[in-house]
Design a protein around this motif. Structure first.
Motif, PDB file in Angstrom:
ATOM      1  N   MET A   1       2.981  -6.417 -13.306  1.00  0.00           N
ATOM      2  CA  MET A   1       1.779  -6.730 -12.552  1.00  0.00           C
ATOM      3  C   MET A   1       2.064  -6.753 -11.046  1.00  0.00           C
ATOM      4  O   MET A   1       1.234  -6.359 -10.259  1.00  0.00           O
ATOM      5  CB  MET A   1       1.222  -8.067 -13.038  1.00  0.00           C
ATOM      6  N   ASP A   2       3.252  -7.209 -10.641  1.00  0.00           N
ATOM      7  CA  ASP A   2       3.590  -7.253  -9.225  1.00  0.00           C
ATOM      8  C   ASP A   2       3.653  -5.855  -8.620  1.00  0.00           C
ATOM      9  O   ASP A   2       3.233  -5.639  -7.496  1.00  0.00           O
ATOM     10  CB  ASP A   2       4.928  -7.961  -9.009  1.00  0.00           C
ATOM     11  N   GLU A   3       4.175  -4.903  -9.376  1.00  0.00           N
ATOM     12  CA  GLU A   3       4.268  -3.526  -8.887  1.00  0.00           C
ATOM     13  C   GLU A   3       2.882  -2.928  -8.689  1.00  0.00           C
ATOM     14  O   GLU A   3       2.612  -2.264  -7.689  1.00  0.00           O
ATOM     15  CB  GLU A   3       5.067  -2.671  -9.872  1.00  0.00           C
ATOM     16  N   LEU A   4       1.989  -3.197  -9.612  1.00  0.00           N
ATOM     17  CA  LEU A   4       0.620  -2.708  -9.510  1.00  0.00           C
ATOM     18  C   LEU A   4      -0.079  -3.315  -8.286  1.00  0.00           C
ATOM     19  O   LEU A   4      -0.767  -2.606  -7.536  1.00  0.00           O
ATOM     20  CB  LEU A   4      -0.152  -3.030 -10.789  1.00  0.00           C
ATOM     21  N   GLU A   5       0.131  -4.586  -8.058  1.00  0.00           N
ATOM     22  CA  GLU A   5      -0.465  -5.252  -6.895  1.00  0.00           C
ATOM     23  C   GLU A   5       0.101  -4.689  -5.594  1.00  0.00           C
ATOM     24  O   GLU A   5      -0.622  -4.482  -4.621  1.00  0.00           O
ATOM     25  CB  GLU A   5      -0.227  -6.768  -6.967  1.00  0.00           C
ATOM     26  N   SER A   6       1.385  -4.415  -5.583  1.00  0.00           N
ATOM     27  CA  SER A   6       2.025  -3.828  -4.408  1.00  0.00           C
ATOM     28  C   SER A   6       1.439  -2.449  -4.097  1.00  0.00           C
ATOM     29  O   SER A   6       1.149  -2.134  -2.942  1.00  0.00           O
ATOM     30  CB  SER A   6       3.532  -3.721  -4.646  1.00  0.00           C
ATOM     31  N   ILE A   7       1.250  -1.637  -5.119  1.00  0.00           N
ATOM     32  CA  ILE A   7       0.657  -0.300  -4.943  1.00  0.00           C
ATOM     33  C   ILE A   7      -0.777  -0.428  -4.427  1.00  0.00           C
ATOM     34  O   ILE A   7      -1.197   0.302  -3.527  1.00  0.00           O
ATOM     35  CB  ILE A   7       0.711   0.492  -6.269  1.00  0.00           C
ATOM     36  N   ARG A   8      -1.526  -1.372  -4.998  1.00  0.00           N
ATOM     37  CA  ARG A   8      -2.915  -1.584  -4.583  1.00  0.00           C
ATOM     38  C   ARG A   8      -2.994  -1.997  -3.112  1.00  0.00           C
ATOM     39  O   ARG A   8      -3.804  -1.478  -2.348  1.00  0.00           O
ATOM     40  CB  ARG A   8      -3.580  -2.643  -5.470  1.00  0.00           C
ATOM     41  N   GLN A   9      -2.139  -2.910  -2.691  1.00  0.00           N
ATOM     42  CA  GLN A   9      -2.153  -3.366  -1.298  1.00  0.00           C
ATOM     43  C   GLN A   9      -1.757  -2.239  -0.345  1.00  0.00           C
ATOM     44  O   GLN A   9      -2.351  -2.086   0.721  1.00  0.00           O
ATOM     45  CB  GLN A   9      -1.232  -4.572  -1.123  1.00  0.00           C
ATOM     46  N   LYS A  10      -0.762  -1.454  -0.738  1.00  0.00           N
ATOM     47  CA  LYS A  10      -0.345  -0.319   0.095  1.00  0.00           C
ATOM     48  C   LYS A  10      -1.488   0.672   0.250  1.00  0.00           C
ATOM     49  O   LYS A  10      -1.758   1.158   1.351  1.00  0.00           O
ATOM     50  CB  LYS A  10       0.879   0.362  -0.515  1.00  0.00           C
ATOM     51  N   ARG A  11      -2.170   0.960  -0.834  1.00  0.00           N
ATOM     52  CA  ARG A  11      -3.298   1.901  -0.790  1.00  0.00           C
ATOM     53  C   ARG A  11      -4.433   1.348   0.075  1.00  0.00           C
ATOM     54  O   ARG A  11      -5.069   2.089   0.816  1.00  0.00           O
ATOM     55  CB  ARG A  11      -3.787   2.197  -2.211  1.00  0.00           C
ATOM     56  N   MET A  12      -4.692   0.068   0.001  1.00  0.00           N
ATOM     57  CA  MET A  12      -5.727  -0.564   0.828  1.00  0.00           C
ATOM     58  C   MET A  12      -5.378  -0.434   2.312  1.00  0.00           C
ATOM     59  O   MET A  12      -6.249  -0.149   3.137  1.00  0.00           O
ATOM     60  CB  MET A  12      -5.908  -2.043   0.446  1.00  0.00           C
ATOM     61  N   GLN A  13      -4.114  -0.619   2.658  1.00  0.00           N
ATOM     62  CA  GLN A  13      -3.687  -0.468   4.050  1.00  0.00           C
ATOM     63  C   GLN A  13      -3.867   0.962   4.515  1.00  0.00           C
ATOM     64  O   GLN A  13      -4.314   1.202   5.635  1.00  0.00           O
ATOM     65  CB  GLN A  13      -2.232  -0.898   4.213  1.00  0.00           C
ATOM     66  N   GLU A  14      -3.529   1.925   3.667  1.00  0.00           N
ATOM     67  CA  GLU A  14      -3.697   3.335   4.015  1.00  0.00           C
ATOM     68  C   GLU A  14      -5.169   3.668   4.237  1.00  0.00           C
ATOM     69  O   GLU A  14      -5.524   4.372   5.184  1.00  0.00           O
ATOM     70  CB  GLU A  14      -3.126   4.235   2.912  1.00  0.00           C
TER      71      GLU A  14
END
Length: 130
Positions: free
Chosen positions: A1-14
Motif C-alpha cells: 500500500m505504501d508503494e501505491l501511495e508513493s506512486i499516487r503522490q508522485k503522479r499528483m506532483q507531476e
C-alpha cells in the motif's frame, strides 16, 4: 500500500507541475497600458519588452524573446509593450531608449536591460531573480 501511495503522490506532483506550466504563456504576450499592472502582478517573474515597430534593434531582439518565452515557460512570462501606442507606461518607467526590457518580480519593478543585448545576458539577468 505504501508503494501505491508513493506512486499516487508522485503522479499528483507531476500533474500539478504540468498544470502550473500550462497557465504560463509559451509565447510573448502583447500588453497595453490598461492591462499592464494586472499582467506584471499575475506571474512571479515577468520581463516586459518595450519596443516600437520602426526600431531595428527591437526587431532583432523579438525572435530571441520568442525563443526565451518557450524555453523558460513556467518560470518567466514575457510581455511586449509598443511604446508608440502605449505611452503612459513608457513615461511611468522613464523609457527614453528602446529596446528596454523591464523585469518585475512579484509585481514589483526590480531591474531593466537597455539595448539589444545577447540572449545569454537576458538569461543570466532573469536567473538572478529565480
Amino acid at each position: 500500500m505504501d508503494e501505491l501511495e508513493s506512486i499516487r503522490q508522485k503522479r499528483m506532483q507531476e500533474l500539478q507541475h504540468s498544470l502550473e506550466q500550462k497557465q504560463y504563456p509559451s509565447s510573448t504576450v502583447t500588453i497595453s497600458d490598461a492591462l499592464f499592472d494586472e499582467f506584471v502582478s499575475k506571474y512571479p517573474l515577468v520581463l516586459v519588452d518595450c519596443w516600437a515597430p520602426w526600431c531595428g534593434p527591437c526587431r532583432m531582439l523579438s525572435p530571441i524573446l520568442d525563443e526565451l518565452a518557450t524555453e523558460m515557460q513556467g518560470k518567466v512570462v514575457f510581455g511586449k509593450l509598443n511604446v508608440d501606442d502605449e505611452k503612459m507606461t513608457a513615461v511611468k518607467f522613464g523609457i527614453t531608449s528602446i529596446p528596454a526590457m523591464l523585469i518585475f518580480k512579484d509585481g514589483k519593478f526590480v531591474d531593466q536591460l537597455i539595448g539589444a543585448v545577447p540572449k545569454q545576458n537576458i538569461i543570466q539577468k532573469l536567473q538572478s531573480y529565480m
